[in-house]
Design a protein around this motif. Structure first.
Motif, mmCIF file in Angstrom:
data_model
loop_
_atom_site.group_PDB
_atom_site.id
_atom_site.type_symbol
_atom_site.label_atom_id
_atom_site.label_comp_id
_atom_site.label_asym_id
_atom_site.label_seq_id
_atom_site.Cartn_x
_atom_site.Cartn_y
_atom_site.Cartn_z
ATOM 1 N N PHE A 51 22.879 -42.715 -0.832
ATOM 2 C CA PHE A 51 23.326 -41.513 -1.551
ATOM 3 C C PHE A 51 23.813 -41.805 -2.890
ATOM 4 N N TRP A 52 24.089 -43.094 -3.123
ATOM 5 C CA TRP A 52 24.677 -43.341 -4.510
ATOM 6 C C TRP A 52 23.346 -43.386 -5.524
ATOM 7 N N MET A 54 20.477 -42.177 -4.898
ATOM 8 C CA MET A 54 20.136 -40.420 -5.276
ATOM 9 C C MET A 54 21.068 -39.955 -6.404
ATOM 10 N N TRP A 55 22.263 -40.204 -6.351
ATOM 11 C CA TRP A 55 23.038 -39.686 -7.528
ATOM 12 C C TRP A 55 22.701 -40.381 -8.977
ATOM 13 N N LEU A 56 22.375 -41.564 -8.764
ATOM 14 C CA LEU A 56 22.086 -42.261 -9.866
ATOM 15 C C LEU A 56 20.794 -41.836 -10.688
ATOM 16 N N SER A 57 19.884 -41.390 -9.702
ATOM 17 C CA SER A 57 18.531 -41.074 -10.113
ATOM 18 C C SER A 57 18.473 -39.749 -11.060
ATOM 19 N N VAL A 58 19.526 -39.028 -10.841
ATOM 20 C CA VAL A 58 19.653 -37.639 -11.703
ATOM 21 C C VAL A 58 20.678 -37.809 -12.946
ATOM 22 N N HIS A 59 20.882 -39.153 -13.145
ATOM 23 C CA HIS A 59 21.825 -39.117 -14.176
ATOM 24 C C HIS A 59 21.365 -40.070 -15.282
ATOM 25 N N THR A 66 27.960 -44.289 -16.221
ATOM 26 C CA THR A 66 26.891 -43.203 -15.447
ATOM 27 C C THR A 66 26.383 -42.217 -16.363
ATOM 28 N N PHE A 69 24.403 -35.928 -16.663
ATOM 29 C CA PHE A 69 23.582 -35.325 -15.583
ATOM 30 C C PHE A 69 22.119 -35.104 -16.517
ATOM 31 N N GLY A 280 19.367 -45.498 -14.459
ATOM 32 C CA GLY A 280 18.855 -44.005 -13.664
ATOM 33 C C GLY A 280 17.417 -43.961 -13.546
ATOM 34 N N GLU A 287 13.915 -44.600 -5.200
ATOM 35 C CA GLU A 287 13.958 -43.289 -4.274
ATOM 36 C C GLU A 287 12.395 -42.994 -4.097
#
Length: 311
Positions: A51-52, A54-59, A66, A69, A280, A287
């Protein structure tokens, strides 16, 4: 004295009254202690990084922050990157080279070495021994084999007056050279899985087939292969997951060259995230690798299962 008798009568259960006992099948929360260490490491090393990522991939992220967004911007950049698209093709090409070969050669070795003899035991140990080597040792061995003019392969070809293929420097052969080294390294696991499955087949079935004058091909087609179908699917799925994660062999043998023709997705992720400091975009590539592995493994499972059900 009367008070003591009264206390005893009160404490003692009445005759014929069933005393409730603890249900041994009831869930006990203290059993959670036994699985807590596994759940802790499973969560911290797999679930949380998933999940981390996934969160990084949109930042817009780098090593120090980080950032902001950016939505799907990292994925858009990814699919416009020719190097990434080349790495996807390289990975699929490598998987096509290695997975079917590992499954078929592993099955062939298991069929040949499924004997209760000392020679078969020695050969099983010999074929499996390469699996315990580290990727560094494996690539060092095969770089020595592939050395032009003085390597083992060049020496063997020289005996026949021929020139050995340039498996490391030739763009059309570099990925094949990595695949050969990988097959040599990983053949032990499929062989042992097939051996385990073959040894689970009851010998009574083979004895009945022998009484019916069935030859080896008929026995293989009608008894052996159907009996190890699930193991074959397991081997294919395991190898798909493993070979999609190609990194060490490509990095140590060719550095992804020549011209990025041996750069797999994992090596692209490494270059993007830890050499270009674009976490990112590296997370987005990670992913995509996860999705590709999931799709390939599930497709192989569904196709093989459907064929088995129709048969």
């Amino acid at each position: 004295m009367a008070d003591q008798l009264t206390i005893r009568e009160t404490a003692a259960p009445a005759v014929g009254v069933r005393v409730p006992s603890a249900n041994i099948y009831a869930p006990q929360w203290r059993n959670f202690v036994f699985v807590a260490p596994f759940l802790f490491f499973f969560t911290t090393l797999l679930i949380f990084p998933l999940f981390w990522g996934m969160w990084l991939s949109v930042h817009k992220a780098d090593t120090f922050s980080t950032g902001r967004f950016v939505g799907l911007d990292n994925y858009v950049r990814l699919f416009h990157d020719k190097v990434f698209l080349q790495s996807v093709w390289n990975t699929f090409y490598f998987v096509l080279l290695t997975v079917p070969t590992l499954a078929l050669i592993g099955l062939f070795l298991a069929l040949c070495l499924n004997r209760r003899t000392r020679t078969a035991a020695v050969l099983r140990t010999l074929f499996f021994s390469s699996s315990v080597l580290s990727v560094t040792i494996v690539t060092l061995i095969w770089r020595i084999v592939y050395i032009p003019n003085v390597g083992l392969l060049s020496t063997i070809y020289g005996w026949f007056g021929a020139t050995a293929p340039a498996f490391i420097s030739d763009p059309s052969l570099a990925m094949i050279g990595i695949a050969i080294a990988t097959i040599w390294w990983c053949i032990g696991l499929p062989m042992m899985l097939f051996l385990s499955a073959l040894q689970q087949i009851p010998q009574d079935i083979y004895e009945a087939a022998a009484l019916d004058n069935a030859n080896r091909w008929q026995t293989l087609r009608s008894i052996t292969l159907p009996s190890i179908k699930r193991t074959f699917i397991l081997v294919i799925i395991i190898q798909i997951v493993l070979q999609f994660q190609l990194f060490g062999q490509a990095w140590l043998m060719t550095r992804g060259g020549p011209n990025n023709l041996t750069k797999p997705i994992v090596l692209y992720i490494y270059d993007t995230a830890f050499r270009r400091w674009d976490l990112g975009m590296g997370a987005a590539a990670s992913e995509m690798l996860f999705v590709l592995i999931l799709i390939a493994a599930m497709a192989q499972y569904l196709v093989t299962r459907n064929k088995g059900d129709q048969a």
